[in-house]
Design a protein around this motif. Structure first.
Motif, PDB file in Angstrom:
ATOM      1  N   GLY A  72      -0.977  15.410  -8.985  1.00  0.00           N
ATOM      2  CA  GLY A  72      -0.908  16.672  -8.265  1.00  0.00           C
ATOM      3  C   GLY A  72       0.465  17.292  -8.217  1.00  0.00           C
ATOM      4  O   GLY A  72       0.594  18.505  -8.041  1.00  0.00           O
ATOM      5  N   ALA A  73       1.524  16.507  -8.373  1.00  0.00           N
ATOM      6  CA  ALA A  73       2.886  17.047  -8.351  1.00  0.00           C
ATOM      7  C   ALA A  73       3.526  16.944  -9.737  1.00  0.00           C
ATOM      8  O   ALA A  73       3.669  17.941 -10.439  1.00  0.00           O
ATOM      9  CB  ALA A  73       3.724  16.310  -7.306  1.00  0.00           C
TER      10      ALA A  73
ATOM     11  N   ALA B  97       0.813  -1.214   0.000  1.00  0.00           N
ATOM     12  CA  ALA B  97       0.000   0.000   0.000  1.00  0.00           C
ATOM     13  C   ALA B  97       0.844   1.261   0.000  1.00  0.00           C
ATOM     14  O   ALA B  97       0.351   2.344  -0.320  1.00  0.00           O
ATOM     15  CB  ALA B  97      -0.930   0.007   1.216  1.00  0.00           C
ATOM     16  N   ALA B  98       2.130   1.139   0.363  1.00  0.00           N
ATOM     17  CA  ALA B  98       3.024   2.302   0.433  1.00  0.00           C
ATOM     18  C   ALA B  98       3.937   2.393  -0.790  1.00  0.00           C
ATOM     19  O   ALA B  98       4.984   3.044  -0.740  1.00  0.00           O
ATOM     20  CB  ALA B  98       3.863   2.239   1.703  1.00  0.00           C
ATOM     21  N   LEU B  99       3.536   1.779  -1.886  1.00  0.00           N
ATOM     22  CA  LEU B  99       4.382   1.742  -3.077  1.00  0.00           C
ATOM     23  C   LEU B  99       4.726   3.145  -3.572  1.00  0.00           C
ATOM     24  O   LEU B  99       5.855   3.435  -3.954  1.00  0.00           O
ATOM     25  CB  LEU B  99       3.683   0.947  -4.177  1.00  0.00           C
ATOM     26  N   PHE B 100       3.728   4.043  -3.568  1.00  0.00           N
ATOM     27  CA  PHE B 100       3.932   5.408  -4.058  1.00  0.00           C
ATOM     28  C   PHE B 100       4.111   6.414  -2.925  1.00  0.00           C
ATOM     29  O   PHE B 100       4.035   7.617  -3.158  1.00  0.00           O
ATOM     30  CB  PHE B 100       2.742   5.831  -4.920  1.00  0.00           C
ATOM     31  N   GLY B 101       4.329   5.965  -1.714  1.00  0.00           N
ATOM     32  CA  GLY B 101       4.401   6.844  -0.557  1.00  0.00           C
ATOM     33  C   GLY B 101       3.395   6.379   0.465  1.00  0.00           C
ATOM     34  O   GLY B 101       3.200   5.175   0.660  1.00  0.00           O
ATOM     35  N   ALA B 102       2.732   7.313   1.135  1.00  0.00           N
ATOM     36  CA  ALA B 102       1.668   6.936   2.058  1.00  0.00           C
ATOM     37  C   ALA B 102       0.528   6.293   1.281  1.00  0.00           C
ATOM     38  O   ALA B 102       0.308   6.599   0.114  1.00  0.00           O
ATOM     39  CB  ALA B 102       1.166   8.162   2.815  1.00  0.00           C
TER      40      ALA B 102
ATOM     41  N   GLY C 200      -2.759   5.707  -0.550  1.00  0.00           N
ATOM     42  CA  GLY C 200      -3.725   6.641  -1.115  1.00  0.00           C
ATOM     43  C   GLY C 200      -3.133   7.918  -1.660  1.00  0.00           C
ATOM     44  O   GLY C 200      -3.864   8.900  -1.861  1.00  0.00           O
ATOM     45  N   THR C 201      -1.825   7.943  -1.932  1.00  0.00           N
ATOM     46  CA  THR C 201      -1.219   9.182  -2.436  1.00  0.00           C
ATOM     47  C   THR C 201      -0.718   9.067  -3.868  1.00  0.00           C
ATOM     48  O   THR C 201       0.038   9.924  -4.332  1.00  0.00           O
ATOM     49  CB  THR C 201      -0.051   9.626  -1.535  1.00  0.00           C
ATOM     50  N   VAL C 202      -1.149   8.059  -4.594  1.00  0.00           N
ATOM     51  CA  VAL C 202      -0.675   7.904  -5.969  1.00  0.00           C
ATOM     52  C   VAL C 202      -1.120   9.071  -6.839  1.00  0.00           C
ATOM     53  O   VAL C 202      -0.330   9.632  -7.614  1.00  0.00           O
ATOM     54  CB  VAL C 202      -1.120   6.553  -6.564  1.00  0.00           C
ATOM     55  N   HIS C 203      -2.399   9.487  -6.731  1.00  0.00           N
ATOM     56  CA  HIS C 203      -2.854  10.624  -7.530  1.00  0.00           C
ATOM     57  C   HIS C 203      -2.218  11.922  -7.065  1.00  0.00           C
ATOM     58  O   HIS C 203      -1.958  12.825  -7.875  1.00  0.00           O
ATOM     59  CB  HIS C 203      -4.380  10.738  -7.480  1.00  0.00           C
TER      60      HIS C 203
END
Length: 454
Positions: free
Chosen positions: A329-330, A314-319, A321-324
Motif C-alpha cells: 500500500g505504500a 508480530a510488530a516486525l513491520f510495524g503494528a 497486520g500491517t505488512v501489506h
C-alpha cells in the motif's frame, strides 16, 4: 507536463537496454511473487514458500527496480557518466539468477543450495553498490537525493551480508556461540531491508520525482520537515536494527520513534507536493497519492505498537497486520507510479527526443494506455484494501485470497501496459532488451542534414 523536464541531463544516461532490462526482469518477479502470495493466502505453500514470496517481491521486483532506476537516474541527476555498463549488466544477472535459485530452494525445501544462490545475490548487490557508489563519489557536495542514495547503498551492503549469513545458517550453524540468535538477525535483516535499503531509496527518489513531476518546490514547513526526515530516518533505522539485533528494547524504541516521526514528516511533504501540483493528474501521481495515504496510515498504527514493544515478532513491520499496508500500500504504489513514468520516459528519449522539430512526436504519457492504467489501479487499490482488511481484522482466508487475485490481475495489466510501450515504441524489442546489445539514442537520430519542420 513538459515532454522532458528541464532539470535532467538526458545526455548522461546509460544505453536504453541497461535500465529497461532491470525493469523487465523485475516485472517477471512481480508476477511470480504475486502468484506465490495468492497461493500462500489459501494455504497452498509452506512457511518457506511464504519466505520465497516475500523475497520475490522485495529482492526481486522492488530491488531490481531500484537497481535499474539508480543506474538510470544517478548519471542523469548527478551529471556523471555511469562507472561501468558491464557491471550494471552483471549485477542484474547475478541478483536475478541467485534469487530465482534461492526462491526455488525455499519452495522445494532443498536448502543445501540456498547459500550458493545467496552468495550470487550478495555479489550482485555488492557489484551494484560499487558501480553506483563509484558514479556518485566524485559528485560532492551531494543534494538531498544523492545523500539518501548514499545511505541506501550502505544499507544494501549490510542487509545482503546478513541475508547471506542467514542462508548459510539453513545448512550450518552460523550464530552458534554468538550473543545473537537467528531470530535476532532475521529482525535486523528485515529492518535494514524494508525500512533501510528500500524505503531510504524511495524517499530519496521522491524528493526529485514528486517535485519535478508536480512542478512544485519545497517551501515553508517543507524545509524543517525535510531536515527532520534527513536526520531522523537513517538514525532511526540504524537504532531499530541494532536494538533488534542485540535485544535492546530501549535502543529499538528510540529508533522506532525516530523512524516513524521522520517518515510522517516526509509524508506531509509528499502530500503537499500532490496538493500543490501544477500539472494534470497522471498514473504516476495517482499512485503516489495512494502511497501517501498508505504511509500515513502505517505511521499512525506503527507508533503505538512500536512504543509498546518494538521487539515483538508480530510488530516486525510495524503494528501487527500491517505488512501489506506498508510493502504494497505504500512502497509498492511508489514503485508502480514511478515505473509508469520511468519506462515511457526512457523509451521516449531514445526513440523520439531527436525527432522533435522534424516530425510530430507523442508525449511521454501518450505511450501507454490510459484505460489499462485506470483498470490496473482499480485492481491494485481494491486488492490491497482486501489484503489489509484481512490482516487487520482477521477476516477469513477467502478475503485475502480475493485480494491476492485482484492484485494479480492488476499486476498482469500493469506489466502488459508497460511491455506494450516497449513493443510499440522502443527501438529494441523485449527480447532484444533482455538478450541483445546496448541501444542508445544515436541509433534513432534523424539525418542531421535534414531541415527541421516548422
Amino acid at each position: 507536463m513538459s515532454v522532458v523536464p528541464g532539470e535532467v541531463d538526458t545526455a548522461r544516461q546509460p544505453p536504453m537496454t541497461v535500465p529497461l532490462r532491470h525493469f523487465v526482469v523485475g516485472t517477471g518477479f512481480l508476477l511470480a511473487g504475486v502468484v506465490a502470495g495468492a497461493v500462500a493466502a489459501v494455504g497452498g505453500t509452506s512457511g518457506l514458500g511464504t519466505l520465497a514470496h516475500v523475497h520475490l517481491l522485495l529482492a526481486g521486483w522492488v530491488c531490481l527496480t531500484i537497481m535499474g532506476a539508480m543506474t538510470q537516474f544517478v548519471p542523469v541527476w548527478s551529471g556523471a557518466a555511469l562507472h561501468s555498463e558491464r557491471l550494471a549488466t552483471a549485477q542484474l544477472w547475478l541478483v536475478s539468477g541467485g534469487l530465482a535459485g534461492f526462491a526455488t530452494s525455499l519452495f522445494t525445501a532443498t536448502l543445501a543450495s540456498a547459500p550458493v544462490f545467496a552468495a550470487a545475490m550478495l555479489v550482485g548487490f555488492w557489484t551494484f553498490v560499487y558501480n553506483v557508489g563509484r558514479t556518485l563519489l566524485p559528485q560532492a557536495p551531494y543534494d538531498v537525493t544523492e545523500r539518501h542514495f548514499g545511505v541506501a547503498l550502505g544499507f544494501f551492503l549490510l542487509v545482503t551480508l546478513l541475508g547471506f549469513l542467514l542462508a548459510v545458517d539453513f545448512v550450518r550453524p552460523a550464530f552458534a556461540g554468538l550473543p545473537v540468535t537467528r531470530a535476532d538477525v532475521v529482525s535486523a535483516h528485515v529492518t535494514l531491508a524494508v525500512f533501510g535499503a528500500v524505503t531510504t531509496t524511495v524517499l530519496g527518489a521522491l524528493y526529485q520525482l514528486a517535485t519535478m513531476f508536480t512542478q512544485t518546490s519545497l517551501h515553508g514547513v517543507d524545509v524543517p520537515l525535510r531536515r527532520v526526515e534527513e536526520a531522523g530516518y537513517p538514525a532511526g533505522v540504524a537504532l531499530l536494527a541494532v536494538g533488534r539485533l542485540v535485544d535492546s528494547v530501549l535502543l529499538a524504541r528510540v529508533g522506532a520513534v525516530l523512524l516513524v516521526a521522520a517518515l510522517a514528516a516526509f509524508t506531509v511533504i509528499l502530500a503537499r507536493r500532490l496538493l500543490e501540483t501544477q500539472v494534470d493528474w497522471t498514473p504516476m501521481l495517482s499512485r503516489y497519492a495512494v502511497a501517501t495515504a498508505g504511509f500515513a496510515a502505517w505511521a499512525a498504527l506503527a507508533l503505538p505498537a512500536w512504543v509498546a514493544d518494538p521487539l515483538a515478532p508480530a510488530a516486525l513491520f510495524g503494528a501487527p497486520g500491517t505488512v501489506h499496508l506498508f510493502v504494497v500500500g505504500a512502497v509498492g504504489f511508489v514503485v508502480l507510479g514511478t515505473l509508469y513514468h520511468v519506462v515511457p520516459f526512457i523509451v521516449w528519449v531514445h526513440r523520439y527526443s531527436d525527432l522533435l522539430g522534424y516530425e510530430a512526436v507523442p508525449m511521454i504519457d501518450d505511450l501507454y494506455s490510459d484505460r489499462v492504467a485506470a483498470a490496473d489501479l482499480g485492481c491494485f487499490v481494491a486488492g490491497t484494501a482486501l489484503l489489509v482488511a484481512a490482516d487487520l481484522l482477521g477476516l477469513p482466508a477467502a478475503v485475502a485470497a480475493a485480494g491476492g487475485v485482484l492484485v494479480l490481475a492488476g499486476s498482469a495489466l500493469f506489466v502488459a501496459n508497460l511491455l506494450s510501450v516497449i513493443r510499440t515504441h522502443s527501438p529494441a524489442s523485449v527480447a532484444g532488451i533482455l538478450l541483445g546489445r546496448s541501444v542508445d539514442s544515436s541509433e534513432t537520430r534523424p539525418d542531421e542534414s535534414a531541415e527541421p519542420s516548422d
